[in-house]
Scaffold this active site. Structure first.
Site, PDB file in Angstrom:
ATOM      1  N   LYS A 113      16.433   2.574  11.322  1.00  0.00           N
ATOM      2  CA  LYS A 113      15.425   2.915  10.311  1.00  0.00           C
ATOM      3  C   LYS A 113      14.835   4.268  10.666  1.00  0.00           C
ATOM      4  CE  LYS A 113      13.397   1.016   6.663  1.00  0.00           C
ATOM      5  NZ  LYS A 113      13.937   0.046   5.701  1.00  0.00           N
TER       6      LYS A 113
HETATM    7  P1  NAD Z   1       8.928   2.418  -3.758  1.00  0.00           P
HETATM    8  O1  NAD Z   1       8.374   3.604  -3.117  1.00  0.00           O
HETATM    9  O2  NAD Z   1       9.949   2.579  -4.824  1.00  0.00           O
HETATM   10  O3  NAD Z   1       7.745   1.506  -4.340  1.00  0.00           O
HETATM   11  C1  NAD Z   1       6.670   1.045  -3.580  1.00  0.00           C
HETATM   12  C2  NAD Z   1       5.705   0.361  -4.522  1.00  0.00           C
HETATM   13  O4  NAD Z   1       4.671  -0.273  -3.768  1.00  0.00           O
HETATM   14  C3  NAD Z   1       5.001   1.333  -5.477  1.00  0.00           C
HETATM   15  O5  NAD Z   1       4.912   0.741  -6.752  1.00  0.00           O
HETATM   16  C4  NAD Z   1       3.604   1.449  -4.877  1.00  0.00           C
HETATM   17  O6  NAD Z   1       2.624   1.752  -5.841  1.00  0.00           O
HETATM   18  C5  NAD Z   1       3.427   0.060  -4.334  1.00  0.00           C
HETATM   19  N1  NAD Z   1       2.376  -0.018  -3.337  1.00  0.00           N
HETATM   20  C6  NAD Z   1       2.127   0.801  -2.291  1.00  0.00           C
HETATM   21  N2  NAD Z   1       1.033   0.388  -1.636  1.00  0.00           N
HETATM   22  C7  NAD Z   1       0.595  -0.727  -2.269  1.00  0.00           C
HETATM   23  C8  NAD Z   1      -0.477  -1.609  -2.083  1.00  0.00           C
HETATM   24  N3  NAD Z   1      -1.334  -1.416  -1.095  1.00  0.00           N
HETATM   25  N4  NAD Z   1      -0.596  -2.640  -2.932  1.00  0.00           N
HETATM   26  C9  NAD Z   1       0.261  -2.829  -3.954  1.00  0.00           C
HETATM   27  N5  NAD Z   1       1.297  -2.031  -4.181  1.00  0.00           N
HETATM   28  C10 NAD Z   1       1.463  -0.994  -3.350  1.00  0.00           C
HETATM   29  O7  NAD Z   1       9.480   1.513  -2.569  1.00  0.00           O
HETATM   30  P2  NAD Z   1      10.589   0.373  -2.616  1.00  0.00           P
HETATM   31  O8  NAD Z   1      11.876   0.983  -2.280  1.00  0.00           O
HETATM   32  O9  NAD Z   1      10.433  -0.427  -3.864  1.00  0.00           O
HETATM   33  O10 NAD Z   1      10.146  -0.484  -1.363  1.00  0.00           O
HETATM   34  C11 NAD Z   1       9.190  -1.545  -1.463  1.00  0.00           C
HETATM   35  C12 NAD Z   1       9.463  -2.547  -0.357  1.00  0.00           C
HETATM   36  O11 NAD Z   1      10.793  -3.021  -0.501  1.00  0.00           O
HETATM   37  C13 NAD Z   1       9.381  -1.954   1.056  1.00  0.00           C
HETATM   38  O12 NAD Z   1       8.892  -2.952   1.928  1.00  0.00           O
HETATM   39  C14 NAD Z   1      10.814  -1.646   1.381  1.00  0.00           C
HETATM   40  O13 NAD Z   1      11.043  -1.614   2.778  1.00  0.00           O
HETATM   41  C15 NAD Z   1      11.482  -2.822   0.722  1.00  0.00           C
HETATM   42  N6  NAD Z   1      12.908  -2.624   0.474  1.00  0.00           N
HETATM   43  C16 NAD Z   1      13.360  -1.650  -0.382  1.00  0.00           C
HETATM   44  C17 NAD Z   1      14.718  -1.500  -0.562  1.00  0.00           C
HETATM   45  C18 NAD Z   1      15.291  -0.494  -1.514  1.00  0.00           C
HETATM   46  O14 NAD Z   1      16.505  -0.528  -1.745  1.00  0.00           O
HETATM   47  N7  NAD Z   1      14.509   0.396  -2.088  1.00  0.00           N
HETATM   48  C19 NAD Z   1      15.628  -2.328   0.108  1.00  0.00           C
HETATM   49  C20 NAD Z   1      15.131  -3.315   0.938  1.00  0.00           C
HETATM   50  C21 NAD Z   1      13.773  -3.448   1.113  1.00  0.00           C
END
Ligand code: NAD
Length: 423
Positions: A113
């Site tokens: 990561k």
């Molecule tokens: P992103 O940046 O696309 O979206 C993050 C979202 O979380 C945004 O809508 C933001 O406004 C919201 N957010 C941030 N702080 C917040 C809070 N305090 N309360 C409520 N909402 C809040 O990110 P993502 O890629 O969707 O990632 C989100 C989660 O999913 C992370 O934990 C990431 O590790 C996990 N994840 C993502 C992927 C991927 O393919 N993108 C894969 C596996 C896991």
């Protein structure tokens, strides 16, 4: 509400939490003590200082990390996060979770990561590009298609992946698309990668609903976070027949018991930058989303949002962890005792890394697949992983997290043991 979440978060160190989750299954699977000690540490940690030219003509220093937790099963795989709260401990935890995730879905990667402490919301595109190119250069010592392959995570996008690919390729003198996944389609990205995390989540929620004998049509869903994972989860789950009743992002949330229109919400978010203000629902805060009356809760934002304090008030029957690490171990125990099925992060969000693996395979072969084929393969992988974790959970009478860890840790321990010690 952001204060509430950070107050909860501040009390729990995410790296300690990740190690505890490993410790909790060690005795269950009879993990060899030396291998247990080995798996509690990351293999490699790189910290880099990044001088980045800013729009005002000066330069600013940033700090970034790349951590490789375990590479016994293959090259490192894991996203890069751009966020003001990134810490080395967080990156170490996320890298460890990637090791288990790749092993659980049985793809030939180890766990890694990356993260940069920065606030992309207050940086221009040019500044973000400068930061990305410098970070890529600094970590290029340890990344590469055979070594460690980054991907998107919180606040990193396909455009940022394109800059990583270009920077690495420029340094080598030819195009190397396999160095990073989550790229735009036109430069070697995979069809279906954008929605893969959410789609994988949908597939395992479907399996869980079936296992619990619950009907899908009209089942209610609350989602915290409306980015890549949360937004597509809302769209896909709604198309499948689930009813989205509450969603939130970093600015707050909206709810409607008659169902929120996922398409309208997406358009509103893309237009205004937030779900707040969407006409088809009432405004609620972030905590209310987690505790909302629903069948399925999908935390899709950041870590440690379900803690000892609010776990007793969660009303969902299933918690599907699209985010990494949203539930702290104490809360896990409370939810398990309350009969709530938690689909752990290493299962519920593994669709992203699975299609990243498909993207990497397609890049290496320079042979690209149809989206239908990708989704079918993804479904097979996710359903198999669910069943394997479920069987272990039933066999030992433990939570789905522990069931999933039994499968994953066992695979990594076996690979580590078979490879032996060098020298
Ligand atoms: P992103 O940046 O696309 O979206 C993050 C979202 O979380 C945004 O809508 C933001 O406004 C919201 N957010 C941030 N702080 C917040 C809070 N305090 N309360 C409520 N909402 C809040 O990110 P993502 O890629 O969707 O990632 C989100 C989660 O999913 C992370 O934990 C990431 O590790 C996990 N994840 C993502 C992927 C991927 O393919 N993108 C894969 C596996 C896991």
């Amino acid at each position: 509400m952001a204060e509430d979440l950070s107050a909860v978060a501040a009390r729990e160190n995410v790296w300690e939490m990740a190690k505890r989750q490993l410790d909790e299954v060690a005795s269950l699977i009879g993990l060899n003590e030396s291998i247990h000690g080995y798996l509690r540490q990351p293999k490699r940690v790189l910290e880099v200082s990044l001088p980045v030219r800013m729009d005002n003509g000066g330069f600013k220093m940033f700090t970034g990390y790349r951590v490789q937790h375990n590479l016994a099963r293959g090259p490192g795989k894991g996203g890069i996060r751009f966020h003001p709260d990134v810490t080395l401990d967080e990156v170490k935890a996320l890298a460890m979770w990637m090791t288990w995730k790749c092993a659980l879905v049985n793809i030939p990667f180890g766990g890694a990561k990356g993260g940069v402490i920065c606030d992309p919301k207050h940086m221009s595109m040019q500044e973000l590009e400068n930061l990305t190119r410098r970070f890529t250069t600094e970590i290029s010592l340890i990344i590469g298609p055979e070594k460690d392959i980054p991907a998107p995570d919180v606040y990193t996008t396909p455009q940022i992946m394109a800059w990583i690919m270009d920077t690495f390729s420029m340094q080598h003198g030819y195009s190397i698309p396999g160095v990073v996944t989550g790229k735009p389609i036109s430069i070697g990205g995979s069809l279906g990668r954008d929605k893969a995390t959410a789609r994988g989540c949908l597939y395992v929620v479907d399996e869980a609903m079936q296992a619990l004998g619950l009907p899908i049509e009209g089942a209610t869903v609350a989602i915290q976070g409306f980015g890549n994972a949360g937004m597509y989860a809302a769209q896909l789950m709604s198309a499948r027949g689930y009813k989205i009743v509450a969603v939130s992002d970093s600015s707050g949330g909206v709810a409607n018991d008659s169902g929120l229109d996922a398409r309208g919400l997406t358009a509103h978010k893309l237009e205004t930058g937030s779900v707040v203000g969407f006409k088809g629902g009432e405004r609620i805060d972030n905590r209310a989303v987690l505790e909302y009356e629903c069948d399925v809760l999908v935390p899709a934002a950041l870590e440690k949002v379900i803690a000892r304090e609010n776990a007793p008030r969660i009303k969902a029957k299933i918690v599907a962890e699209a985010a990494n690490g949203p539930t702290v171990p104490e809360a896990d125990a409370i939810l398990f005792d309350r009969g709530i099925m938690v689909l752990p992060d290493i299962l519920a969000n593994a669709g992203g890394v699975t299609v990243s693996y498909f993207e990497w395979v397609q890049d290496l072969q320079a042979n690209f697949w149809e989206e239908e084929e990708i989704n079918e393969r993804l479904k097979r992988v996710m359903t198999r992983a669910f069943r394997e974790a479920y069987d272990q959970a039933q066999r030992h009478g433990v939570s789905m997290r522990k069931g999933a860890y039994c499968v994953a840790v066992d695979r990594v321990a076996e690979a580590t043991k078979l490879r032996g010690l060098y020298p």
